[in-house]
Design a protein around this motif. Structure first.
Motif, PDB file in Angstrom:
ATOM      1  N   GLU A  30      -6.813   3.934  10.905  1.00 23.14           N
ATOM      2  CA  GLU A  30      -7.019   2.521  12.039  1.00 23.14           C
ATOM      3  C   GLU A  30      -5.672   1.891  12.426  1.00 23.14           C
ATOM      4  O   GLU A  30      -5.205   1.343  13.142  1.00 23.14           O
ATOM      5  CB  GLU A  30      -7.950   1.638  11.638  1.00 23.14           C
ATOM      6  CG  GLU A  30      -9.641   2.098  11.377  1.00 23.14           C
ATOM      7  CD  GLU A  30     -10.351   1.201  11.887  1.00 23.14           C
ATOM      8  OE1 GLU A  30     -10.234   0.040  11.459  1.00 23.14           O
ATOM      9  OE2 GLU A  30     -11.697   1.069  11.011  1.00 23.14           O
ATOM     10  N   THR A  31      -5.328   1.244  11.424  1.00 23.14           N
ATOM     11  CA  THR A  31      -3.801   1.078  10.788  1.00 23.14           C
ATOM     12  C   THR A  31      -2.902   1.833  10.968  1.00 23.14           C
ATOM     13  O   THR A  31      -2.638   2.687  10.093  1.00 23.14           O
ATOM     14  CB  THR A  31      -3.894  -0.598   9.712  1.00 23.14           C
ATOM     15  OG1 THR A  31      -4.909  -1.287   9.944  1.00 23.14           O
ATOM     16  CG2 THR A  31      -2.901  -0.961   9.513  1.00 23.14           C
ATOM     17  N   VAL A  32      -1.414   1.525  12.035  1.00 21.80           N
ATOM     18  CA  VAL A  32      -0.400   2.560  11.389  1.00 21.80           C
ATOM     19  C   VAL A  32       0.350   0.873  11.620  1.00 21.80           C
ATOM     20  O   VAL A  32       0.342   0.597  12.594  1.00 21.80           O
ATOM     21  CB  VAL A  32      -0.008   3.258  12.575  1.00 21.80           C
ATOM     22  CG1 VAL A  32       0.930   4.182  12.288  1.00 21.80           C
ATOM     23  CG2 VAL A  32      -1.589   4.826  12.252  1.00 21.80           C
ATOM     24  N   VAL A  33       1.332   1.452  10.523  1.00 23.35           N
ATOM     25  CA  VAL A  33       2.563  -0.329  10.369  1.00 23.35           C
ATOM     26  C   VAL A  33       3.722   0.672  10.191  1.00 23.35           C
ATOM     27  O   VAL A  33       4.162   1.318   8.976  1.00 23.35           O
ATOM     28  CB  VAL A  33       2.405  -0.976   9.907  1.00 23.35           C
ATOM     29  CG1 VAL A  33       3.734  -1.515   9.405  1.00 23.35           C
ATOM     30  CG2 VAL A  33       1.235  -1.557   9.788  1.00 23.35           C
ATOM     31  N   PHE A  34       4.804   0.669  10.992  1.00 22.98           N
ATOM     32  CA  PHE A  34       6.270   1.187  10.967  1.00 22.98           C
ATOM     33  C   PHE A  34       7.307   0.651   9.919  1.00 22.98           C
ATOM     34  O   PHE A  34       7.545  -0.686  10.381  1.00 22.98           O
ATOM     35  CB  PHE A  34       6.963   1.504  12.166  1.00 22.98           C
ATOM     36  CG  PHE A  34       6.146   2.844  12.729  1.00 22.98           C
ATOM     37  CD1 PHE A  34       5.888   4.216  12.796  1.00 22.98           C
ATOM     38  CD2 PHE A  34       5.123   2.581  13.930  1.00 22.98           C
ATOM     39  CE1 PHE A  34       5.758   4.759  13.107  1.00 22.98           C
ATOM     40  CE2 PHE A  34       4.416   3.362  14.765  1.00 22.98           C
ATOM     41  CZ  PHE A  34       4.453   4.954  14.690  1.00 22.98           C
ATOM     42  N   THR A  35       7.936   0.740   9.150  1.00 22.65           N
ATOM     43  CA  THR A  35       8.114   0.473   7.935  1.00 22.65           C
ATOM     44  C   THR A  35      10.343   0.636   7.796  1.00 22.65           C
ATOM     45  O   THR A  35       9.943   2.142   9.118  1.00 22.65           O
ATOM     46  CB  THR A  35       8.000   0.022   6.650  1.00 22.65           C
ATOM     47  OG1 THR A  35       7.958   1.969   5.842  1.00 22.65           O
ATOM     48  CG2 THR A  35       6.423  -0.170   7.108  1.00 22.65           C
ATOM     49  N   ALA A  36      11.465  -0.184   7.077  1.00 24.44           N
ATOM     50  CA  ALA A  36      11.767   0.786   7.026  1.00 24.44           C
ATOM     51  C   ALA A  36      12.195   1.567   6.404  1.00 24.44           C
ATOM     52  O   ALA A  36      13.463   2.323   6.750  1.00 24.44           O
ATOM     53  CB  ALA A  36      12.843  -0.656   6.644  1.00 24.44           C
ATOM     54  N   ASN A  37      11.712   1.944   5.423  1.00 24.72           N
ATOM     55  CA  ASN A  37      11.723   3.203   4.688  1.00 24.72           C
ATOM     56  C   ASN A  37       9.844   3.584   3.269  1.00 24.72           C
ATOM     57  O   ASN A  37       9.514   2.211   3.892  1.00 24.72           O
ATOM     58  CB  ASN A  37      12.604   2.921   4.116  1.00 24.72           C
ATOM     59  CG  ASN A  37      12.960   2.039   2.837  1.00 24.72           C
ATOM     60  OD1 ASN A  37      11.897   1.704   2.371  1.00 24.72           O
ATOM     61  ND2 ASN A  37      13.687   1.013   2.703  1.00 24.72           N
ATOM     62  N   GLY A  38      10.032   4.562   3.361  1.00 18.74           N
ATOM     63  CA  GLY A  38       9.349   4.676   2.713  1.00 18.74           C
ATOM     64  C   GLY A  38       9.065   3.873   1.357  1.00 18.74           C
ATOM     65  O   GLY A  38       7.296   3.166   1.078  1.00 18.74           O
ATOM     66  N   ARG A  39       9.835   3.203   0.857  1.00 18.71           N
ATOM     67  CA  ARG A  39       9.348   1.900  -0.125  1.00 18.71           C
ATOM     68  C   ARG A  39       8.689   0.793   0.304  1.00 18.71           C
ATOM     69  O   ARG A  39       8.007   0.382  -0.080  1.00 18.71           O
ATOM     70  CB  ARG A  39      10.930   1.885  -0.780  1.00 18.71           C
ATOM     71  CG  ARG A  39      10.851   0.758  -1.960  1.00 18.71           C
ATOM     72  CD  ARG A  39      12.561   0.585  -2.463  1.00 18.71           C
ATOM     73  NE  ARG A  39      13.723   1.857  -1.498  1.00 18.71           N
ATOM     74  CZ  ARG A  39      14.343   1.550  -1.301  1.00 18.71           C
ATOM     75  NH1 ARG A  39      15.508   0.380  -0.711  1.00 18.71           N
ATOM     76  NH2 ARG A  39      15.225   2.631  -1.055  1.00 18.71           N
ATOM     77  N   ASN A  40       9.538   0.611   1.204  1.00 24.44           N
ATOM     78  CA  ASN A  40       8.830  -0.593   2.044  1.00 24.44           C
ATOM     79  C   ASN A  40       7.164  -0.472   2.473  1.00 24.44           C
ATOM     80  O   ASN A  40       6.465  -1.229   2.328  1.00 24.44           O
ATOM     81  CB  ASN A  40       8.797  -0.865   3.200  1.00 24.44           C
ATOM     82  CG  ASN A  40      10.482  -2.104   2.882  1.00 24.44           C
ATOM     83  OD1 ASN A  40      10.996  -2.013   2.225  1.00 24.44           O
ATOM     84  ND2 ASN A  40      10.808  -2.429   3.454  1.00 24.44           N
ATOM     85  N   SER A  41       6.653   0.415   2.739  1.00 29.41           N
ATOM     86  CA  SER A  41       5.553   1.087   2.839  1.00 29.41           C
ATOM     87  C   SER A  41       4.625   1.544   1.491  1.00 29.41           C
ATOM     88  O   SER A  41       3.858   0.728   0.924  1.00 29.41           O
ATOM     89  CB  SER A  41       5.268   2.219   3.919  1.00 29.41           C
ATOM     90  OG  SER A  41       6.431   2.589   5.039  1.00 29.41           O
ATOM     91  N   ILE A  42       4.974   1.387   0.385  1.00 22.26           N
ATOM     92  CA  ILE A  42       4.129   1.767  -0.714  1.00 22.26           C
ATOM     93  C   ILE A  42       4.615  -0.640  -1.290  1.00 22.26           C
ATOM     94  O   ILE A  42       3.149  -0.670  -1.348  1.00 22.26           O
ATOM     95  CB  ILE A  42       5.185   1.811  -1.655  1.00 22.26           C
ATOM     96  CG1 ILE A  42       4.581   3.531  -1.505  1.00 22.26           C
ATOM     97  CG2 ILE A  42       4.839   1.510  -3.765  1.00 22.26           C
ATOM     98  CD1 ILE A  42       5.950   4.380  -2.113  1.00 22.26           C
TER      99      ILE A  42
END
Length: 197
Positions: A37-49
Motif C-alpha cells: 500500500e505504501t510507496v515512499v521515494f527516498t534519496a537512496n536505499g540506505r535511507n529506505s532501510i
C-alpha cells in the motif's frame, strides 16, 4: 553512413517539463507489482532501510539480523537506530544462510534483513518460517533482483518492508534514489539522521 550516436530525444524535449507524471506512474506500478500500500521515494536505499527501522519503532538495544557479506551502507543505515547482528552467508550465493539465522536470535532481535545479492534469491520460505515462529519482521532488499522470482513468486513481494536502490549499479540505474514499500502507514513525525546524508 550510419551515425555513431543519434540522441533519442532533442534538447527542446529535455528542457521542457514532461507532460506526464512519471513519479505517480512508477508509484502505481510498484504498488501493483509488489502488493504494498505504501510507496515512499527516498534519496537512496540506505535511507529506505533507515525509514523502515524508524517505522518499526526500534530501540537502541534492539537487533536486526543481516548477512555477513553486504554493502556497508546497510550498517550505516542500521547503527543510528539499533544493532546489526551479522549472520554467516551461504558461500554458493553470498546470501544470508537460512540455517544459521536461528542461532543468532535473542530476546532483542526484531527483524531479519535479507538481500538477494547479485540477483540470487534467498531461501524465503525458510526465512519466513523462522521469522513468523519468532515474531520477527522481514526487510527485503531487492535492489539487485528486480524481475527475479523465487518458487514462482516475485522477489520483493515477501518482506514486510521492501527496499530498492536506484544507484548506477542497480537494476533501475539512476544517479541516486531509492524506494521503500510497506503495508504500514509512514509516520510523518520521524526525524532524519544527518549521518545518512
Amino acid at each position: 553512413v550510419i551515425p555513431l550516436h543519434v540522441p533519442p530525444i532533442t534538447l527542446k524535449e529535455i528542457m521542457s517539463f514532461p507532460a506526464e507524471d512519471y513519479v505517480s506512474k512508477l508509484r502505481d506500478l510498484l504498488r501493483a507489482n509488489f502488493n504494498k500500500e505504501t510507496v515512499v521515494f527516498t534519496a537512496n536505499g540506505r535511507n529506505s532501510i533507515y525509514l523502515a527501522l524508524k517505522m518499526m519503532n526500534l530501540q537502541r538495544e534492539d537487533e536486526v539480523l543481516v548477512p555477513g557479506y553486504i554493502c556497508d551502507a546497510v550498517r550505516v543505515a542500521i547503527e543510528p537506530v539499533c544493532h546489526p547482528v551479522y549472520v554467516d552467508i551461504d558461500q554458493r550465493t553470498f546470501n544470508i544462510d537460512s540455517e544459521q539465522i536461528e542461532r543468532h536470535i535473542t530476546k532483542n532481535t526484531k527483524a531479519i534483513l535479507v538481500a538477494h545479492l547479485y540477483g540470487n534469491p534467498c531461501k524465503m520460505d525458510r526465512i519466513i518460517e523462522i521469522a513468523r515462529a519468532n515474531g520477527l519482521l522481514i526487510i527485503e532488499d531487492a535492489a539487485q533482483a528486480l524481475g527475479g522470482e523465487y518458487q514462482g513468486r516475485r522477489l520483493g513481494s515477501f518482506g514486510d518492508f521492501i527496499i530498492f536502490s536506484f544507484r548506477f549499479t542497480k537494476d533501475i540505474a539512476l544517479f541516486r534514489g531509492g524506494v521503500l514499500l510497506a503495508n504500514t502507514e509512514v509516520n510523518s513525525n520521524w526525524e532524519s539522521d544527518s549521518s545518512l546524508r
